[in-house]
Write a protein that holds these residues in place. Sequence first.
Motif, PDB file in Angstrom:
ATOM      1  N   SER A   1       0.849  -1.198   0.000  1.00  0.00           N
ATOM      2  CA  SER A   1       0.000   0.000   0.000  1.00  0.00           C
ATOM      3  C   SER A   1       0.880   1.242   0.000  1.00  0.00           C
ATOM      4  CB  SER A   1      -0.925   0.005   1.229  1.00  0.00           C
ATOM      5  OG  SER A   1      -0.159   0.019   2.422  1.00  0.00           O
ATOM      6  N   SER A   2       0.250   2.389  -0.359  1.00  0.00           N
ATOM      7  CA  SER A   2       0.956   3.668  -0.378  1.00  0.00           C
ATOM      8  C   SER A   2      -0.047   4.784  -0.150  1.00  0.00           C
ATOM      9  CB  SER A   2       1.668   3.860  -1.721  1.00  0.00           C
ATOM     10  OG  SER A   2       2.143   5.193  -1.855  1.00  0.00           O
ATOM     11  N   ALA A   3       0.395   5.801   0.542  1.00  0.00           N
ATOM     12  CA  ALA A   3      -0.467   6.964   0.776  1.00  0.00           C
ATOM     13  C   ALA A   3      -0.717   7.749  -0.500  1.00  0.00           C
ATOM     14  CB  ALA A   3       0.167   7.881   1.831  1.00  0.00           C
ATOM     15  N   LEU A   4       0.012   7.447  -1.570  1.00  0.00           N
ATOM     16  CA  LEU A   4      -0.133   8.175  -2.823  1.00  0.00           C
ATOM     17  C   LEU A   4      -1.130   7.523  -3.773  1.00  0.00           C
ATOM     18  CD1 LEU A   4       3.661   8.872  -3.487  1.00  0.00           C
ATOM     19  CD2 LEU A   4       1.993  10.416  -2.424  1.00  0.00           C
ATOM     20  N   VAL A   5      -1.604   6.301  -3.403  1.00  0.00           N
ATOM     21  CA  VAL A   5      -2.432   5.524  -4.327  1.00  0.00           C
ATOM     22  C   VAL A   5      -3.705   5.092  -3.607  1.00  0.00           C
ATOM     23  CG1 VAL A   5      -2.510   3.516  -5.848  1.00  0.00           C
ATOM     24  CG2 VAL A   5      -0.351   4.735  -5.497  1.00  0.00           C
ATOM     25  N   GLU A   6      -4.823   5.147  -4.333  1.00  0.00           N
ATOM     26  CA  GLU A   6      -6.103   4.767  -3.760  1.00  0.00           C
ATOM     27  C   GLU A   6      -6.178   3.253  -3.503  1.00  0.00           C
ATOM     28  OE1 GLU A   6      -8.547   6.501  -2.753  1.00  0.00           O
ATOM     29  OE2 GLU A   6      -8.335   8.498  -3.642  1.00  0.00           O
ATOM     30  N   GLU A   7      -5.684   2.444  -4.463  1.00  0.00           N
ATOM     31  CA  GLU A   7      -5.861   0.985  -4.377  1.00  0.00           C
ATOM     32  C   GLU A   7      -4.980   0.375  -3.290  1.00  0.00           C
ATOM     33  OE1 GLU A   7      -7.155   2.190  -8.367  1.00  0.00           O
ATOM     34  OE2 GLU A   7      -5.328   2.538  -7.224  1.00  0.00           O
ATOM     35  N   SER A   8      -5.454  -0.721  -2.739  1.00  0.00           N
ATOM     36  CA  SER A   8      -4.654  -1.548  -1.834  1.00  0.00           C
ATOM     37  C   SER A   8      -5.218  -2.974  -1.868  1.00  0.00           C
ATOM     38  CB  SER A   8      -4.707  -1.002  -0.402  1.00  0.00           C
ATOM     39  OG  SER A   8      -3.945  -1.813   0.469  1.00  0.00           O
ATOM     40  N   PRO A   9      -4.419  -3.988  -2.124  1.00  0.00           N
ATOM     41  CA  PRO A   9      -2.965  -3.895  -2.319  1.00  0.00           C
ATOM     42  C   PRO A   9      -2.609  -3.351  -3.693  1.00  0.00           C
ATOM     43  CG  PRO A   9      -3.687  -6.156  -2.640  1.00  0.00           C
ATOM     44  CD  PRO A   9      -4.902  -5.386  -2.190  1.00  0.00           C
ATOM     45  N   LEU A  10      -1.409  -2.818  -3.805  1.00  0.00           N
ATOM     46  CA  LEU A  10      -0.949  -2.242  -5.067  1.00  0.00           C
ATOM     47  C   LEU A  10      -0.608  -3.321  -6.089  1.00  0.00           C
ATOM     48  CD1 LEU A  10       1.339   0.655  -3.784  1.00  0.00           C
ATOM     49  CD2 LEU A  10      -1.071   0.713  -4.404  1.00  0.00           C
ATOM     50  N   TRP A  11      -0.339  -4.522  -5.632  1.00  0.00           N
ATOM     51  CA  TRP A  11      -0.057  -5.652  -6.516  1.00  0.00           C
ATOM     52  C   TRP A  11      -0.346  -6.942  -5.752  1.00  0.00           C
ATOM     53  CZ3 TRP A  11       4.126  -9.062  -5.399  1.00  0.00           C
ATOM     54  CH2 TRP A  11       4.951  -8.657  -4.344  1.00  0.00           C
ATOM     55  N   GLN A  12      -0.526  -8.011  -6.482  1.00  0.00           N
ATOM     56  CA  GLN A  12      -0.911  -9.281  -5.870  1.00  0.00           C
ATOM     57  C   GLN A  12       0.307 -10.209  -5.769  1.00  0.00           C
ATOM     58  OE1 GLN A  12      -3.979 -10.412  -4.534  1.00  0.00           O
ATOM     59  NE2 GLN A  12      -2.539 -11.958  -3.813  1.00  0.00           N
ATOM     60  N   PRO A  13       0.813 -10.424  -4.558  1.00  0.00           N
ATOM     61  CA  PRO A  13       1.928 -11.371  -4.420  1.00  0.00           C
ATOM     62  C   PRO A  13       1.434 -12.818  -4.493  1.00  0.00           C
ATOM     63  CG  PRO A  13       1.299 -10.517  -2.268  1.00  0.00           C
ATOM     64  CD  PRO A  13       0.435  -9.809  -3.276  1.00  0.00           C
ATOM     65  N   GLY A  14       2.360 -13.737  -4.734  1.00  0.00           N
ATOM     66  CA  GLY A  14       2.061 -15.165  -4.652  1.00  0.00           C
ATOM     67  C   GLY A  14       1.265 -15.727  -5.798  1.00  0.00           C
ATOM     68  N   LEU A  15       1.297 -15.083  -6.976  1.00  0.00           N
ATOM     69  CA  LEU A  15       0.595 -15.629  -8.134  1.00  0.00           C
ATOM     70  C   LEU A  15       1.357 -16.837  -8.675  1.00  0.00           C
ATOM     71  CD1 LEU A  15      -0.318 -12.319 -10.021  1.00  0.00           C
ATOM     72  CD2 LEU A  15      -1.830 -13.735  -8.600  1.00  0.00           C
ATOM     73  N   GLU A  16       0.603 -17.821  -9.190  1.00  0.00           N
ATOM     74  CA  GLU A  16       1.218 -19.030  -9.726  1.00  0.00           C
ATOM     75  C   GLU A  16       2.271 -18.692 -10.785  1.00  0.00           C
ATOM     76  OE1 GLU A  16       2.099 -22.971 -10.670  1.00  0.00           O
ATOM     77  OE2 GLU A  16       0.873 -22.251  -9.003  1.00  0.00           O
ATOM     78  N   ALA A  17       1.964 -17.784 -11.705  1.00  0.00           N
ATOM     79  CA  ALA A  17       2.896 -17.418 -12.773  1.00  0.00           C
ATOM     80  C   ALA A  17       3.710 -16.175 -12.443  1.00  0.00           C
ATOM     81  CB  ALA A  17       2.128 -17.196 -14.076  1.00  0.00           C
ATOM     82  N   GLY A  18       3.490 -15.572 -11.267  1.00  0.00           N
ATOM     83  CA  GLY A  18       4.153 -14.333 -10.923  1.00  0.00           C
ATOM     84  C   GLY A  18       3.560 -13.152 -11.665  1.00  0.00           C
TER      85      GLY A  18
END
Length: 959
Positions: free
Chosen positions: A275-292
Amino acid sequence: MTPNYKKVGNRSSVHNGLPFLRLLPGVCIGVLMTALASPLTAQTDLDENAETDEVLIMDTFVVESIRGSQTAAIDIKKQSLQMVDAIVAENIGKFPDNNVVEALQRVAGIQVTGRNRGEVSTVHIRGLDDVTTTLNGRNIFTTSGRSVSLQDIPASLLNRVDIYKTRSASLIGSGIAGVIDVKTNRPFFFDEERNMVALRGTYTELSDSFDPNVSAMFSDVWKTEYGKFGALINVSYAETNWKDISATAGAMVPFITEEGASEFGFIPLERIFESSALVEESPLWQPGLEAGLPFAEGSTLTWTPVGSDTPVEVPYYLSRDAVFTSNMDGHRERSAVNAVLQYAPNDRSVYTFEAFYTGYREDWCNNLMFTFADWWDGWDAVGVDVNDAVELYPGTNIVASRVTPYAYGFMSADKTVQKTDSYVYALNGEWLIGDNLKLTGDISYQDSEFENTFIAARTDRSCYVLDVDFNDGSGVPGFSFRDNPDTTADESDLTDPSLWTIAQFYDNAGYSKGSAMTGTLDGVYETPDWKLIENFKFGIRYDDRDAEEGAYPAQAEAYLGQPLANYPELQTIVTGFYDGRADMPDAAVFISGDYLNEHADEMRDLWGITKPEMKRNFTITEKSFAAYLQSDMRYDLGGASSLSGQIGARYARNDRDLDFITDNDSKTDDTILPSAMLLYDINEQFRIRASYGETIRYPSFTSLNPTITYSDDVTGIGYGTASGGNPDLKPTESKNYDLSFEYYAAQTTMFYATAFKREVEGLVVDFRKRVYSTSPTYGENYPYILSAPDNASDGELTGWEFGAVWFPENVPDWLHGFGIQASYTILDSEQEIPVTNDAGEVIGTTKTPFFNVSDSSYSVVLAYEKSRFSARLSYVWREDFLASYEAAQFANPLGVYNDEQVSLDLQISYNLTDNLMLTFDATNLTDEEYHSYYEYEDTNNFGNWIISRTFSAGVRYSF
């Protein structure tokens, strides 16, 4: 356009190339049903009642040559109804390899893993590691586990090892991979006094050490008016000084590009967290994806700036979070004693008492040089142009090399001390009752205990500039440190104690133990007057087992914060990182792991730590009962042609009382395991076998413990890890189909091909979810990623085995004595793995290969022997394979693959006299390095480790 990098994760299925395997279950069952409807009679199975057969009908193999060893192994395979491979000692106390596991990797269908600490530790039969281990037919284990550590059993004590790939009802039904039965020597194997003393010294190249290995056997038999007596004692002692060397490029995480940073106000190359105070979305990216995360050039994340309604595509880099290298130096001692007394009052009864002990002692120091490569601030201060700070792999967003300002790093030194003592005591009786009934009774007690301690300390610093190439060649990273022009310290000299601050201290210990009292009664009733069935085999088994584990509770992290230079007694210089084969620092100063261990109480006082009290984690009592009934059948078709069959069923019941810290529970499992085998002898040389059987895997005792163990974050990721068991785990069940074609060309020549299929239900996989708990270090409501097992996966494994043993006849004299043993295995596996979200909810499934299964592997052994000389050159190769899943915390693909592995070994023996033999052995002649990667080998290199070469010289005297 993304380059066509090598991808191993989703391989083509063997089914497509071998469509016959799809029909294998129907073929096996159809052939069996047809055969069992025919009138059959019996054929002796050497190994179904091994305890009885060996003594009363002297089913023993005492040989004195490579050729004799192979002949005996062929005979065992040919005479058994089940599909059995065997390894037979080439002489008393002379097994064909240094330990059991090394020898097993040359058997078709067997692959090995766990190459570390100077040895190989894990056996996989046809891709599965759930192997039941028995000693002279008795199920044995190490401490709280369900199987024995085979590497603890010295090769010098062995007569032979049988590998059962199919299962009759008379064999223990647990272990879906198969059964490995280790057979030791007994006095009645010999007609007279036999003694042997062997001395061997082994030079290990990486550790630059020369270590002893001593074994001896003394055996005699006496024939008196009261019957036949026999006594044997076999002892072994071995030391090994080993060294493990590794270098690793860390896991991948996303970093914002220069373009993305200007769009949102980030610093160029800033690491992207959740997360970041500069961005609305959270999480900013999805860790642990099968293909990355996507790694094509220009890949983006979609964010919305705070205060805006317009999403923006933000480009990112994928780079490693760290780079590290490790030197581990260890010392291991193994001792073993096998004592046997035998008494035969007449030719209709035999009594055998056996006592078997294995002892294991090991300690090692691990010195880890770890530097984070994920900092992003201070470019101007260190005089680095951020636009020149990274270099990418062409056509991707993956960073190949980079510069990191003010990188934080630490030196971790730890000392581990372990020991195990295991005892087995057994009394066996065999009786012939009347003309038709043969009974075998056996009662045994075993006890096994393990203890370990772990103590560690770190020093840390932030360097001026880190330069790192994540793949400096063949997957090995290289890195260096720049000197700060504003200081007089030489920051590249890691042996300078003034650069380092004494940081964290860690203290842990644990134990595990197990014991069992087991009784069996087996019988064979011959029916010589019956035309359809020749015998009935029956038996019961009762086992009363307990297991217990304990450990230190979690402790708060202690940070000393004192200069290392103030404590010269703690300092030690470690050299030779990655054996000088990579561009990285060669030496560094560490806290001495030996000093920490020897002054543990003093170190606890220094850090202000109180020694924890050992706490029991669980106690489990398991009572097992089994009963079986089976029959052997045979029908002569005329000439040398015949049909033989075996059909049976085994009933197994397990009652467990579970005593955990947080709860108590009781569980009961019962099942019926059918089995059937058909053997068609077309003539004296050609044979076809078909088999169907069901096997079961009981959950490990540790996996049943629901108590959650929390481990705090030690690498700066922002959350810890946690693990716990599941008392509701069910047994894993497998349906097994086999079809074998065998050609016995001569006494020393054999060729065979086997097709097999395993349908596995209820595989245990880990579920992950985010939980919050109180951390001793970080306080309340700290996040952890919890992994807990469940029967949430089914799988299927198919394959082919091809094997050959060839000692040619009718050849020129100089070629007489030449032989080849070869095997080739094809495996295809698939399992469904559930995909979960942060809450642990299943949101989908993905299909992966089984772990530690190579699609193909082969071994070739070239043998040559004359009257006094013998030699074996052995080569083993296995294809790359999915070894594990990375923690679901990063941006790389989850699958960690081990690259192809090879081993070339040599053994030479020369008989100076009939009693005195000289030996020479060499392992890993090609000086291999092993590598791992995240699914894509060219760009996603991961771990690297060096396997040491060894050279041994010995003498063996028999009398």
